[in-house]
Motif scaffolding. Structure first.
Motif, mmCIF file in Angstrom:
data_model
loop_
_atom_site.group_PDB
_atom_site.id
_atom_site.type_symbol
_atom_site.label_atom_id
_atom_site.label_comp_id
_atom_site.label_asym_id
_atom_site.label_seq_id
_atom_site.Cartn_x
_atom_site.Cartn_y
_atom_site.Cartn_z
ATOM 1 N N PRO A 130 35.787 0.588 -27.824
ATOM 2 C CA PRO A 130 35.525 0.637 -29.327
ATOM 3 C C PRO A 130 34.994 -0.724 -29.588
ATOM 4 O O PRO A 130 35.778 -1.695 -29.283
ATOM 5 C CB PRO A 130 36.678 1.259 -29.740
ATOM 6 C CG PRO A 130 37.396 1.970 -28.709
ATOM 7 C CD PRO A 130 37.174 1.229 -27.318
ATOM 8 N N SER A 131 34.392 -0.901 -30.474
ATOM 9 C CA SER A 131 33.734 -2.215 -30.967
ATOM 10 C C SER A 131 34.579 -2.259 -32.433
ATOM 11 O O SER A 131 34.419 -3.564 -32.872
ATOM 12 C CB SER A 131 32.188 -2.104 -31.239
ATOM 13 O OG SER A 131 31.707 -1.340 -32.122
ATOM 14 N N GLY A 157 34.960 2.550 -39.674
ATOM 15 C CA GLY A 157 34.480 1.444 -39.112
ATOM 16 C C GLY A 157 35.375 0.296 -39.193
ATOM 17 O O GLY A 157 36.505 0.374 -39.695
ATOM 18 N N LYS A 158 34.977 -0.938 -39.250
ATOM 19 C CA LYS A 158 35.834 -2.252 -39.460
ATOM 20 C C LYS A 158 36.398 -2.141 -40.800
ATOM 21 O O LYS A 158 37.411 -2.698 -40.921
ATOM 22 C CB LYS A 158 34.769 -3.444 -39.379
ATOM 23 C CG LYS A 158 34.700 -3.756 -37.849
ATOM 24 C CD LYS A 158 33.880 -5.219 -37.754
ATOM 25 C CE LYS A 158 33.724 -5.623 -36.143
ATOM 26 N NZ LYS A 158 32.792 -4.818 -35.625
ATOM 27 N N ARG A 280 41.706 -1.859 -29.139
ATOM 28 C CA ARG A 280 40.374 -2.645 -29.061
ATOM 29 C C ARG A 280 39.774 -2.613 -30.316
ATOM 30 O O ARG A 280 39.097 -3.228 -30.778
ATOM 31 C CB ARG A 280 39.694 -2.413 -27.873
ATOM 32 C CG ARG A 280 38.295 -3.159 -27.612
ATOM 33 C CD ARG A 280 38.556 -4.517 -27.561
ATOM 34 N NE ARG A 280 38.504 -5.090 -26.238
ATOM 35 C CZ ARG A 280 37.948 -5.403 -25.352
ATOM 36 N NH1 ARG A 280 36.522 -5.431 -25.768
ATOM 37 N NH2 ARG A 280 38.416 -5.719 -24.119
ATOM 38 N N PHE A 281 39.920 -1.350 -30.727
ATOM 39 C CA PHE A 281 39.314 -0.764 -32.046
ATOM 40 C C PHE A 281 39.602 -1.787 -33.309
ATOM 41 O O PHE A 281 38.717 -2.123 -34.083
ATOM 42 C CB PHE A 281 39.726 0.700 -32.427
ATOM 43 C CG PHE A 281 39.090 1.161 -33.798
ATOM 44 C CD1 PHE A 281 37.713 1.390 -33.963
ATOM 45 C CD2 PHE A 281 39.668 1.271 -34.898
ATOM 46 C CE1 PHE A 281 37.226 1.927 -35.106
ATOM 47 C CE2 PHE A 281 39.331 2.140 -36.051
ATOM 48 C CZ PHE A 281 37.917 2.122 -36.186
ATOM 49 N N ALA A 527 35.995 8.832 -27.462
ATOM 50 C CA ALA A 527 34.745 9.642 -27.528
ATOM 51 C C ALA A 527 33.599 9.192 -28.357
ATOM 52 O O ALA A 527 32.700 9.427 -28.240
ATOM 53 C CB ALA A 527 35.474 11.070 -28.159
ATOM 54 N N ALA A 528 34.262 8.455 -29.495
ATOM 55 C CA ALA A 528 33.325 7.892 -30.321
ATOM 56 C C ALA A 528 32.653 6.652 -29.714
ATOM 57 O O ALA A 528 31.243 6.593 -29.865
ATOM 58 C CB ALA A 528 34.076 7.203 -31.523
ATOM 59 N N SER A 529 33.197 5.888 -29.025
ATOM 60 C CA SER A 529 32.470 4.845 -28.045
ATOM 61 C C SER A 529 31.666 5.244 -26.901
ATOM 62 O O SER A 529 30.743 4.532 -26.579
ATOM 63 C CB SER A 529 33.275 3.556 -27.911
ATOM 64 O OG SER A 529 34.186 4.101 -26.802
#
Length: 539
Positions: A130-131, A157-158, A280-281, A527-529
């Motif tokens: 995840p970013s 998101g962020k 990491r998210f 799943a998202a990344s």
């Protein structure tokens, strides 16, 4: 009871050219608390003075008896056993560095070899972590034992992070744990479909878009891609033969298709890998995840170039998450005791999971029980008879050990209560309770400090154990699990030990952070990344 026997020999001149020797043997019998003396006289050519020699030998023996049995009552023998335990469980920094070095060597071996090694160093195929930008609605299925969870995670998101989290827990009927593959996965799919049906209408996916799922499957699997893996064997009471060797994602997908639920498994994950993703998210400096709970494991982010056994194309990210399976780590440098050896011999997997058996929540309480049992047997620590409950394996759980260890009352009331309620040991004295707390301290400190050595080994492997010239690269290690979260003294010991191992300068660049629910939220994030719709996430 074990009797201790000592020999004391002495000699005396008994006239010119004549020699005489005598040996006095005494045996201290713990059960009767008696000392038995025997004088054995050996005379040379002249027997003169033999009686004096024997008397001297007996006097010497008696002196040793007094010295060695002075503290051999309840308290002395108990104290001796505690000191012996403390010595055997010793984890000086020099030894911890040896453990970390051995861990690093095993990591290199596991990354290079396709054949089984102590550290399996499993390639997870997770290279898109995840970013922090992930948005939209994702599901997770966490199957780890007799219960499983379904989760719905709305990501923002962020700016917003995890906007909303909903979950349900379902018990698996016992008959399905030993039935057929279709029966088990049809049941799971039906429960998942029921959970999906409660999805708010405004969060329904647009036409033509599948819902996506992260599948945490906490059983031994040989992963073949980010979304596939073959079951090696069942554990935790499951025994469904027609699933062994099969792709568990394929089995779940067929069940979803049978009930008409349009959902794609985007990621098959291990809970430790999920912890890395969950962390990491929130923080892009996360480089590893460690579970310290009932069991233990670690995963970390490795450079793809540093994995000799990797046969595929190098991922664009240049990195790969490795599932270490570090519970199976073993080394001659680990400070093992007779209690650990006995616990291992009595276990379902002798010779395996040695590291796990000395640092994880499943076993710490039972190690303490085994020490107390020996004290009861050899020092009558709890009275003339051994408390029967003390002989029951795993009756003393690590949460109970933690409660006793953290007791701050002047009379250690909580310790007395635990001994009474769990082991049916009544009328314990304050002195006795203090010794019990000391045993808890020794066992917990060893586990925590060895856990720290393991983390330090990971940091060494990826070059994060030292500060590079001209830069201070931050490294975050994500920790999860009930042992770490709730056993405060264990956690404090682990954190302080890592700082000492790193040294002041490097310690400023490494932080240990608690992130929970990697097996749930982490699976949804993976799943998202790894979504088919990257870049199209809805806000």
């Amino acid at each position: 009871m074990i009797n201790k026997q000592y020999d004391v020999s002495c000699g005396a001149r008994a006239g010119a050219g004549a020699g005489a020797g005598a040996k006095a043997v005494y045996s201290f019998q713990h059960k009767t608390k008696k000392v038995v003396l025997c004088c054995d006289v050996k005379m040379g050519k002249v027997a003169v003075g033999a009686a004096v020699v024997c008397a001297a030998a007996c006097a010497a023996a008696a002196m040793v008896v007094r010295r060695r049995t002075k503290g051999s009552g309840k308290w002395g023998r108990a104290e001796a056993l505690v000191r012996e335990l403390e010595e055997q469980c010793g984890t000086p920094i020099a030894k911890l560095r040896q453990v970390a070095d051995a861990m690093e060597v095993e990591m290199h071996a596991g990354l290079a070899s396709q054949a089984p090694t102590r550290l399996q160093m499993l390639i997870t195929f997770v290279h898109n972590l995840p970013s922090g930008d992930e948005k939209g609605l994702y599901y997770a299925l966490d199957l780890g034992g007799t219960n499983f969870r379904t989760l719905r995670v709305h990501l923002g998101g962020k700016e917003k992070g995890v906007v909303k989290l909903e979950s349900e827990e379902v018990s698996i009927p016992p008959q399905l744990m030993t039935g057929s593959s279709q029966e088990l996965f049809d049941f799971i799919a039906a429960q998942l479909a029921k959970f999906v049906s409660s999805e708010p209408e405004e969060l329904h996916p647009p036409p033509g878009r599948q819902r996506e799922l992260g599948f945490t499957f906490s059983f031994p699997v040989k992963q073949t891609s980010i979304a596939s893996g073959n079951l090696i064997k069942w554990t935790k009471g499951f025994n469904i033969e027609d699933v062994v060797g099969q792709d568990v994602v394929g089995e779940l997908t067929k069940a979803l298709q049978r009930i008409g639920l349009d959902m794609r498994v985007a990621a098959l994950v291990n809970d430790t890998v999920g912890t890395v993703a969950r962390a990491r998210f929130s923080d892009q400096d996360v480089i590893a995840g460690v579970i310290l709970g009932t069991g233990t494991n670690a995963a970390y982010v490795e450079s793809a170039h540093a994995i000799p056994k990797w046969q595929g194309l190098l991922p664009k990210s240049g990195e790969m998450v490795i599932n270490m399976e570090w519970g199976n780590f073993s080394s001659s440098h680990l400070p093992l005791t007779e209690y650990d050896q006995a616990l291992d011999a009595d276990s379902l997997n002798p010779g395996e999971q040695i590291f796990e058996k000395i640092i994880s929540g499943m076993y710490l309480g039972d190690i303490v029980r085994r020490v107390l049992l020996k004290m009861a047997e050899e020092a009558d620590f709890f009275g003339d008879t051994v408390p029967p409950k003390l002989r029951i394996p795993f009756i003393l759980r690590t949460p109970d050990m933690s409660k006793m260890h953290h007791d701050t009352t002047p009379d250690l009331k909580e310790v007395g209560k635990k001994l009474k309620d769990i082991l049916e040991i009544n009328n314990t004295s304050l002195k006795m309770r203090k010794i019990v707390v000391e045993v808890c301290e020794i066992v917990a400190a060893r586990g925590a400090r060895l856990s720290a050595a393991g983390v330090f080994g990971i940091l060494k492997k990826i070059g994060r154990d030292k500060v590079k010239a001209g830069e201070k690269q931050k490294s975050v290690v994500a920790l999860d699990g009930g042992l770490f979260e709730h056993y405060t003294k264990f956690r404090s010991s682990l954190e302080s030990t890592i700082k000492v191992l790193l040294g002041d300068e490097a310690a400023e660049t490494v932080s240990i952070e608690h992130f929970n629910d990697g097996s749930g939220i982490g699976a949804a994030l993976l799943a998202a990344s790894n979504s088919h719709y990257l870049g199209l996430q809805e806000s």
